[in-house]
Design a protein around this motif. Structure first.
Motif, PDB file in Angstrom:
ATOM      1  N   ARG A  99       0.779  -1.333  -0.139  1.00 23.41           N
ATOM      2  CA  ARG A  99      -0.049  -0.046   0.193  1.00 23.41           C
ATOM      3  C   ARG A  99       0.701   1.287  -0.038  1.00 23.41           C
ATOM      4  O   ARG A  99       0.654   2.260  -0.772  1.00 23.41           O
ATOM      5  N   THR A 100       1.790   1.216   0.865  1.00 24.21           N
ATOM      6  CA  THR A 100       2.659   2.352   1.064  1.00 24.21           C
ATOM      7  C   THR A 100       3.619   2.784  -0.337  1.00 24.21           C
ATOM      8  O   THR A 100       3.808   3.869  -0.898  1.00 24.21           O
ATOM      9  N   ALA A 101       4.246   1.643  -0.705  1.00 21.14           N
ATOM     10  CA  ALA A 101       4.655   1.657  -2.122  1.00 21.14           C
ATOM     11  C   ALA A 101       4.009   2.246  -3.167  1.00 21.14           C
ATOM     12  O   ALA A 101       4.425   3.082  -4.095  1.00 21.14           O
ATOM     13  N   VAL A 102       2.937   2.004  -3.354  1.00 20.92           N
ATOM     14  CA  VAL A 102       1.954   2.160  -4.520  1.00 20.92           C
ATOM     15  C   VAL A 102       1.856   3.635  -4.267  1.00 20.92           C
ATOM     16  O   VAL A 102       1.827   4.368  -5.374  1.00 20.92           O
ATOM     17  N   LEU A 103       1.191   4.232  -3.260  1.00 21.27           N
ATOM     18  CA  LEU A 103       1.001   5.666  -2.657  1.00 21.27           C
ATOM     19  C   LEU A 103       1.970   6.434  -3.126  1.00 21.27           C
ATOM     20  O   LEU A 103       2.068   7.538  -3.643  1.00 21.27           O
ATOM     21  N   ASP A 104       3.376   5.912  -2.683  1.00 21.47           N
ATOM     22  CA  ASP A 104       4.639   6.643  -2.919  1.00 21.47           C
ATOM     23  C   ASP A 104       4.985   6.832  -4.486  1.00 21.47           C
ATOM     24  O   ASP A 104       5.238   7.879  -4.768  1.00 21.47           O
ATOM     25  N   SER A 105       4.646   5.791  -5.034  1.00 19.19           N
ATOM     26  CA  SER A 105       4.952   5.866  -6.627  1.00 19.19           C
ATOM     27  C   SER A 105       3.996   6.874  -7.410  1.00 19.19           C
ATOM     28  O   SER A 105       4.429   7.536  -8.058  1.00 19.19           O
ATOM     29  N   ILE A 106       2.775   6.665  -6.816  1.00 21.08           N
ATOM     30  CA  ILE A 106       1.778   7.632  -7.557  1.00 21.08           C
ATOM     31  C   ILE A 106       2.132   8.973  -7.115  1.00 21.08           C
ATOM     32  O   ILE A 106       1.922   9.886  -8.200  1.00 21.08           O
ATOM     33  N   ARG A 107       2.575   9.575  -6.170  1.00 21.21           N
ATOM     34  CA  ARG A 107       2.863  10.719  -5.629  1.00 21.21           C
ATOM     35  C   ARG A 107       3.971  11.164  -6.257  1.00 21.21           C
ATOM     36  O   ARG A 107       4.148  12.376  -6.825  1.00 21.21           O
ATOM     37  N   GLN A 108       5.031  10.349  -6.573  1.00 19.90           N
ATOM     38  CA  GLN A 108       6.282  10.611  -7.305  1.00 19.90           C
ATOM     39  C   GLN A 108       5.863  11.024  -8.670  1.00 19.90           C
ATOM     40  O   GLN A 108       6.237  12.256  -9.455  1.00 19.90           O
ATOM     41  N   SER A 109       4.951  10.017  -9.460  1.00 18.71           N
ATOM     42  CA  SER A 109       4.819  10.368 -10.922  1.00 18.71           C
ATOM     43  C   SER A 109       3.880  11.482 -11.250  1.00 18.71           C
ATOM     44  O   SER A 109       3.733  12.283 -12.185  1.00 18.71           O
ATOM     45  N   SER A 110       3.091  12.118  -9.956  1.00 20.23           N
ATOM     46  CA  SER A 110       2.380  13.251 -10.189  1.00 20.23           C
ATOM     47  C   SER A 110       3.351  14.478 -10.318  1.00 20.23           C
ATOM     48  O   SER A 110       2.941  15.709 -10.763  1.00 20.23           O
ATOM     49  N   ARG A 111       4.506  14.508  -9.966  1.00 26.73           N
ATOM     50  CA  ARG A 111       5.370  15.535 -10.014  1.00 26.73           C
ATOM     51  C   ARG A 111       6.126  15.745 -11.461  1.00 26.73           C
ATOM     52  O   ARG A 111       6.844  16.643 -11.593  1.00 26.73           O
ATOM     53  N   GLU A 112       6.029  14.830 -12.089  1.00 22.22           N
ATOM     54  CA  GLU A 112       6.576  14.842 -13.608  1.00 22.22           C
ATOM     55  C   GLU A 112       6.125  15.951 -14.162  1.00 22.22           C
ATOM     56  O   GLU A 112       4.950  16.407 -14.150  1.00 22.22           O
ATOM     57  N   ASP A 113       7.037  16.679 -14.992  1.00 21.56           N
ATOM     58  CA  ASP A 113       6.873  17.648 -15.817  1.00 21.56           C
ATOM     59  C   ASP A 113       6.454  17.625 -17.344  1.00 21.56           C
ATOM     60  O   ASP A 113       6.600  18.606 -18.082  1.00 21.56           O
ATOM     61  N   ILE A 114       7.042  16.439 -17.787  1.00 23.14           N
ATOM     62  CA  ILE A 114       7.134  16.045 -19.150  1.00 23.14           C
ATOM     63  C   ILE A 114       5.807  15.050 -19.503  1.00 23.14           C
ATOM     64  O   ILE A 114       5.794  14.048 -19.067  1.00 23.14           O
ATOM     65  N   GLY A 115       4.969  15.486 -20.417  1.00 21.38           N
ATOM     66  CA  GLY A 115       3.831  14.865 -20.804  1.00 21.38           C
ATOM     67  C   GLY A 115       3.946  14.334 -22.411  1.00 21.38           C
ATOM     68  O   GLY A 115       5.045  14.402 -22.893  1.00 21.38           O
ATOM     69  N   SER A 116       2.820  13.867 -22.813  1.00 18.77           N
ATOM     70  CA  SER A 116       2.947  13.238 -24.238  1.00 18.77           C
ATOM     71  C   SER A 116       1.855  14.142 -25.100  1.00 18.77           C
ATOM     72  O   SER A 116       1.613  13.546 -26.238  1.00 18.77           O
ATOM     73  N   GLY A 117       1.491  15.119 -24.520  1.00 18.99           N
ATOM     74  CA  GLY A 117       0.602  15.758 -25.561  1.00 18.99           C
ATOM     75  C   GLY A 117      -0.902  15.348 -25.730  1.00 18.99           C
ATOM     76  O   GLY A 117      -1.504  15.502 -26.988  1.00 18.99           O
ATOM     77  N   ARG A 118      -1.271  14.677 -24.761  1.00 21.04           N
ATOM     78  CA  ARG A 118      -2.755  14.089 -24.894  1.00 21.04           C
ATOM     79  C   ARG A 118      -3.800  15.098 -24.998  1.00 21.04           C
ATOM     80  O   ARG A 118      -4.721  14.691 -25.816  1.00 21.04           O
ATOM     81  N   VAL A 119      -3.808  16.288 -24.726  1.00 20.01           N
ATOM     82  CA  VAL A 119      -4.710  17.530 -25.020  1.00 20.01           C
ATOM     83  C   VAL A 119      -3.925  18.563 -25.623  1.00 20.01           C
ATOM     84  O   VAL A 119      -4.506  19.702 -25.342  1.00 20.01           O
TER      85      VAL A 119
END
Length: 332
Positions: free
Chosen positions: A13-33
């Motif tokens: 549970r902790t590892a999953v939540l930490d991973s999601i929080r980390q990915s939310s900080r990424e600044d590079i997207g793929s142009g989906r919108v």
């Protein structure tokens, strides 16, 4: 089958939540919108769904975002967003998402300035009306935590008609105004600004409380049930215009709205128990709802329409029960 160790489950549970929080900080997207113009309401609180969604929309290439909220911190957030994603034009309006003139004007402004409107994320909402004399909720105050929990857990006879109507005004009327003004603005193509095909996407924030009982107070649940109905009925109201209208139904999400629940769990050294009645055995994070909104406003969801989509860890997949944890055999 071997029972899964409780500590091992907590570690996952902790590892999953930490991973999601980390990915939310990424600044590079793929142009989906990429190139799209959108409006987001309910923006401002640092841990709010609207805040995370706005960041995702900018990261994924939105050409312009118009942010609407009554929050005092909205200007600072808008400024930070513009600095992080300079290719996205950020405009903020301090106003009420349930005020007709405000919604009419922000839609008109987006169309006038950008020539098009592609999506509207109607996320503004409240769960109850906190008495003004209490001041702002203090997550570090035990008394404030208990005060908020008692207030949120009141029985129906303790809730005034005025509070019931205010919850409907904010949660339901804001969604109605989104449909009333945003949908017509999406009906026409705008070739001059790159919009060759008419249409757009309106996403309403509902709740699992709008689909099943025992997930919120009666006024809140009634309002979210209305939001679900508006998404379904609205999809037929604008049939043939390539305008998709859907609702997201979050489960227990760690936001400002649920801060009292998580603060009380922390003070009781029981934070690991939050969200335990769904199959993922955890609560959700606001960015997980924002990701669903991103998908719905993007062309990836081009055939999804009139749907109340649960994002709840599996909570509404079945009748809740306390299941035993089992150790799955290792893969060969």
């Amino acid at each position: 089958m071997l029972l899964l160790d409780k500590n091992e489950a907590q570690g996952v549970r902790t590892a999953v939540l930490d991973s999601i929080r980390q990915s939310s900080r990424e600044d590079i997207g793929s142009g989906r919108v990429a190139h799209k113009v959108g409006i987001v309401t309910g923006v401002g609180p640092a841990s709010g769904i609207g805040t995370f969604a706005s960041r995702l929309f900018a990261r994924e290439g939105a050409r312009a975002l118009y942010l609407l909220d009554l929050s005092d911190v909205l200007p600072d957030f808008a400024s930070e967003l513009a600095k992080t994603f300079p290719d996205t034009k950020i405009t903020f309006v301090r106003g009420d998402a349930a005020d007709e003139a405000t919604v009419r004007d922000i839609v008109a402004r987006a169309v006038k300035e950008e020539g098009r409107l592609d999506f509207y994320f109607a996320n503004a909402g409240i769960s109850n009306v906190r008495p003004k004399e209490w001041g702002k909720f203090d997550p570090n105050s035990r008394e404030s935590q208990l005060q908020a929990l008692r207030h949120g857990g009141r029985t129906l006879d303790m809730i005034s008609v005025e509070e019931f109507m205010e919850i409907q005004r904010v949660n339901v009327l804001s969604g109605f105004l989104a449909l009333k003004y945003a949908a017509p603005a999406m009906q026409d193509a705008a070739p001059a600004v790159g919009k060759r095909i008419p249409g757009g996407s309106i996403v309403l924030t509902a709740s699992v409380a709008g689909r099943l009982a025992n997930a919120g107070s009666l006024p809140y649940s009634a309002s979210k049930a209305a939001v679900v109905s508006m998404a379904q009925t609205g999809a037929y109201e604008y049939a043939g215009y390539n305008i998709r209208i859907n609702a997201i139904c979050p489960g227990l999400i760690q936001t400002d709205m649920t801060a009292a629940v998580f603060a009380a769990a922390r003070s009781n050294h029981n934070e690991g128990a939050t969200g335990q009645i769904n199959p993922l055995l955890r609560h959700g994070l606001p960015v997980e709802i924002a990701q669903a909104a991103l998908w719905l406003v993007s062309d990836d969801a081009s055939y999804v329409n009139g749907q109340p989509i649960p994002v709840d860890g599996g909570l509404t997949a079945s009748m809740p029960y306390q299941r035993k944890l089992v150790k799955r055999p290792a893969k060969l």
